[in-house]
Design a protein around this motif. Sequence first.
Motif, PDB file in Angstrom:
ATOM      1  N   PHE A 248      45.327 -71.544  -0.150  1.00 48.77           N
ATOM      2  CA  PHE A 248      44.240 -70.593  -0.364  1.00 48.77           C
ATOM      3  C   PHE A 248      44.812 -69.211  -0.652  1.00 48.77           C
ATOM      4  CE2 PHE A 248      40.789 -67.762   0.739  1.00 48.77           C
ATOM      5  CZ  PHE A 248      39.646 -68.464   0.364  1.00 48.77           C
ATOM      6  N   ARG A 249      44.105 -68.463  -1.505  1.00 50.59           N
ATOM      7  CA  ARG A 249      44.492 -67.080  -1.783  1.00 50.59           C
ATOM      8  C   ARG A 249      43.234 -66.266  -2.040  1.00 50.59           C
ATOM      9  NH1 ARG A 249      48.428 -64.835  -6.730  1.00 50.59           N
ATOM     10  NH2 ARG A 249      48.406 -62.637  -6.047  1.00 50.59           N
ATOM     11  N   ARG A 250      43.230 -65.046  -1.545  1.00 52.58           N
ATOM     12  CA  ARG A 250      42.094 -64.139  -1.716  1.00 52.58           C
ATOM     13  C   ARG A 250      42.566 -62.903  -2.468  1.00 52.58           C
ATOM     14  NH1 ARG A 250      40.730 -64.359   3.095  1.00 52.58           N
ATOM     15  NH2 ARG A 250      39.000 -65.842   2.905  1.00 52.58           N
ATOM     16  N   ILE A 251      41.838 -62.521  -3.553  1.00 48.95           N
ATOM     17  CA  ILE A 251      42.233 -61.400  -4.416  1.00 48.95           C
ATOM     18  C   ILE A 251      41.070 -60.419  -4.534  1.00 48.95           C
ATOM     19  CG2 ILE A 251      43.000 -60.733  -6.726  1.00 48.95           C
ATOM     20  CD1 ILE A 251      44.213 -63.544  -7.004  1.00 48.95           C
ATOM     21  N   ASP A 252      41.322 -59.165  -4.319  1.00 46.75           N
ATOM     22  CA  ASP A 252      40.309 -58.116  -4.438  1.00 46.75           C
ATOM     23  C   ASP A 252      40.129 -57.776  -5.918  1.00 46.75           C
ATOM     24  OD1 ASP A 252      38.657 -55.930  -4.246  1.00 46.75           O
ATOM     25  OD2 ASP A 252      39.977 -54.760  -2.934  1.00 46.75           O
ATOM     26  N   LEU A 253      38.897 -57.961  -6.426  1.00 49.08           N
ATOM     27  CA  LEU A 253      38.634 -57.678  -7.834  1.00 49.08           C
ATOM     28  C   LEU A 253      37.946 -56.334  -8.046  1.00 49.08           C
ATOM     29  CD1 LEU A 253      37.482 -61.126  -9.282  1.00 49.08           C
ATOM     30  CD2 LEU A 253      39.788 -60.147  -9.122  1.00 49.08           C
ATOM     31  N   ALA A 254      37.609 -55.634  -6.986  1.00 47.83           N
ATOM     32  CA  ALA A 254      36.957 -54.327  -7.132  1.00 47.83           C
ATOM     33  C   ALA A 254      37.496 -53.389  -6.065  1.00 47.83           C
ATOM     34  CB  ALA A 254      35.446 -54.471  -7.024  1.00 47.83           C
ATOM     35  N   VAL A 261      34.018 -57.198  -4.452  1.00 45.80           N
ATOM     36  CA  VAL A 261      34.028 -58.437  -5.229  1.00 45.80           C
ATOM     37  C   VAL A 261      35.376 -59.107  -4.990  1.00 45.80           C
ATOM     38  CG1 VAL A 261      33.834 -59.503  -7.505  1.00 45.80           C
ATOM     39  CG2 VAL A 261      32.500 -57.444  -6.972  1.00 45.80           C
ATOM     40  N   THR A 262      35.332 -60.379  -4.598  1.00 48.46           N
ATOM     41  CA  THR A 262      36.547 -61.086  -4.196  1.00 48.46           C
ATOM     42  C   THR A 262      36.680 -62.378  -4.973  1.00 48.46           C
ATOM     43  OG1 THR A 262      36.307 -60.199  -1.955  1.00 48.46           O
ATOM     44  CG2 THR A 262      37.807 -62.061  -2.236  1.00 48.46           C
ATOM     45  N   LEU A 263      37.902 -62.682  -5.400  1.00 46.70           N
ATOM     46  CA  LEU A 263      38.217 -63.975  -6.009  1.00 46.70           C
ATOM     47  C   LEU A 263      38.891 -64.829  -4.944  1.00 46.70           C
ATOM     48  CD1 LEU A 263      38.483 -65.896  -8.438  1.00 46.70           C
ATOM     49  CD2 LEU A 263      40.612 -64.719  -9.039  1.00 46.70           C
ATOM     50  N   ASN A 264      38.209 -65.898  -4.527  1.00 44.64           N
ATOM     51  CA  ASN A 264      38.724 -66.820  -3.518  1.00 44.64           C
ATOM     52  C   ASN A 264      39.262 -68.054  -4.221  1.00 44.64           C
ATOM     53  OD1 ASN A 264      37.542 -65.553  -0.836  1.00 44.64           O
ATOM     54  ND2 ASN A 264      35.889 -65.523  -2.348  1.00 44.64           N
ATOM     55  N   LEU A 265      40.560 -68.275  -4.133  1.00 43.21           N
ATOM     56  CA  LEU A 265      41.212 -69.372  -4.837  1.00 43.21           C
ATOM     57  C   LEU A 265      41.613 -70.467  -3.861  1.00 43.21           C
ATOM     58  CD1 LEU A 265      43.662 -67.300  -7.066  1.00 43.21           C
ATOM     59  CD2 LEU A 265      41.523 -68.352  -7.814  1.00 43.21           C
ATOM     60  N   VAL A 266      41.367 -71.708  -4.258  1.00 44.03           N
ATOM     61  CA  VAL A 266      41.856 -72.855  -3.516  1.00 44.03           C
ATOM     62  C   VAL A 266      42.431 -73.822  -4.539  1.00 44.03           C
ATOM     63  CG1 VAL A 266      39.600 -74.014  -3.558  1.00 44.03           C
ATOM     64  CG2 VAL A 266      41.251 -74.583  -1.785  1.00 44.03           C
ATOM     65  N   ALA A 267      43.522 -74.528  -4.190  1.00 41.54           N
ATOM     66  CA  ALA A 267      44.229 -75.323  -5.183  1.00 41.54           C
ATOM     67  C   ALA A 267      44.768 -76.608  -4.579  1.00 41.54           C
ATOM     68  CB  ALA A 267      45.367 -74.519  -5.811  1.00 41.54           C
ATOM     69  N   ASP A 268      45.025 -77.585  -5.464  1.00 43.09           N
ATOM     70  CA  ASP A 268      45.670 -78.826  -5.028  1.00 43.09           C
ATOM     71  C   ASP A 268      47.104 -78.573  -4.580  1.00 43.09           C
ATOM     72  OD1 ASP A 268      43.422 -80.311  -5.688  1.00 43.09           O
ATOM     73  OD2 ASP A 268      44.166 -80.890  -7.663  1.00 43.09           O
TER      74      ASP A 268
END
Length: 668
Positions: A248-254, A261-268
């Motif tokens: 998991f990774r969380r990125i601040d977009l604003a 506004v946050t981009l919450n990423l989850v990956a295989d």
Amino acid sequence: MATDRPRKVHILSLLRKRFLALSLTTALAAAPAFGRPAQAEAPQPRQLALPESVPAPRDVPFGGTIRLDVDATDLMRHIFTVRETVPVPDALAATGGDLTLLYPMWLPGNHSPTGTLDQFGGLTVQAGGAPVEWTRDTVTVSAFHLKVPKGAHALDVRFQLLSPVSPEEGRVVMTPDMLNVQWNALALYPAGYFTRRITVQADLRLPAGWQYGTALRAHGATGGAVVAFDAVPFNTLVDSPLFAGRYFRRIDLAPGAAAPVTLNLVADKPAELAATDAQIRAHQALVTQAGLLYGAHHYDHYDFLLALTNELGRIGLEHHRSSENSGPRGYFTDWDKTFAARDLLAHEYTHSWNGKYRRPADLWAPDFNTPQRGSGLWVYEGQTQYWGYVLAARSGLMTAPQVVEALAGVAATYDMRQGRTWRPLQDTTNDPVIARRSPLSWRSWQRSEDYYSEGQLVWLDADTLIRKLSGDTRSLDDFARHFFGGDDGSFGTSTYGFDDVVHALNDIQPYDWAAFLHQRLDRTSTHAPLDGFARAGYRLVYTDRPNDYLTSYAAIRHVTDFSFSLGFMLGKGGSVANVEWGSPAWRAGMTRDEQLVAVNGEAYDPDVLKDAVVAAQARDAAPLTVLMRAGDRYLTLSIPYHAGLRYPHLERVAGTPDMLAAILTPRH
């Protein structure tokens, strides 16, 4: 006497004959027709009363707060275990009586009754430790009728969501490394109330060490694994799904914005989370460009949920303060190859304004079991599709040439869609209910949810017309700000109808917009609405040079596309994914779900077929011969096609202004 006897005999003979004839006529009339069984008087069907109706929703508060506890740790069996405590209203507790619980079926964004009722199981209900019997409504099968005992102040409700273990059973929402919590699938709610008047407090147990993203906000955790979310109205809970995962990774977009506004990423795989600074800046620019377009926002915070996966089921679903999205593995790490997936975030983000804040009146409902209608989807989805492409270009998620190639693909696809000759675009807004996104045998003839991308062409047409009529002083940007902006910070819902859209367009640029829209929505035609391209300074052409966007799309979807030449699309192993109605392949008899085995006697692979198509352009070349497998049968088809490989492009018309360049240029 001797002379009288023959007369009497004659009279008796006549009477006897008449009696026999009458008897025969009566018997024939009563007898069944030849070959049919004898039938007595037709039985009358028993008139059964319909069950008592489910209470209609009322705009009154539901007393108390529902407690919802979800265990999402059974990853191997894909099972969510739910315990729900439903308070009993005081008046009902005092007397006992009927209470109906509903399983959500009509979900905003799906535009159809697609609640996962088939995955619901194990329902038990108790009051004070004693069982409470439930009865399913035989008409509204998502309704469960309960007889609440007198003095019961709460119901203990338990069940499981038996989510799909493979794509054959439905969309997979749980894998060993990630999961997608959709609260509508994990809760029952009391009938008789607007869902905004029902309060729910949810707790969620996640696998140890996992992180999550959601628009909900938590007020605490127990033991690190159970997340306790703030109490919210039930409609807000349903509108706030969750992605969680091992990686998991969380990125601040604003950064620094009053409304985060946050981009919450989850990956295989953890490597898929490696976004570069430039890639992050493009996603941050999306937030900036949307703000410049609409001039307001309708959320107090916004969370993009993005799963980079080959295992979790694909999704792109809008919510007011978040969106559920899936992208291919390689979204960041193969940035130059995966751009065909990068308009998705722009599309779903736009829905916060178009679809959530402003919504067609017949797509709003007071609860999740009241039927919705989609007559305005050509705005809700069609204009969102338009802004998805435009904002992707303005933010740098896609380049302007990539978007132009994407628009060429849209133009070509809908221009050759034969179903438009019998079915108007407006009627396709019924398709979510008719087909519920199930595979179609002849999509190009039946038409599907064409209001998305053909609607996009309608709005390009409108944009270029506004620009032309106003001398480039106004555009569809002004309509977007006027219609979807305003009321900054509010995240309620404002509904509209056809006349409201026409009125707003006239506010920007006077014109007969009602006639313009009716022409494109309500009438059949032989060609797609391509006037926007001509007005923008482009024309649709076909060459043997592959379209870059379609190449990226085909690689992501693992298909090989011959739609604009032979007239079909192939999946893995040569399986026929689609055949265009009226195309050379269609005329030869090719059908969806067959398998292409050989081309001109040589085992199929994409390059073999491409080489054969090129070779068939030669003078006096024979038709292509393809061997197809259809179940246990093999068929040899002859396709007399000699026009070579064809891919759509938009070509600039010399001496005309380039409106597309102006539309796709970032705003400042």
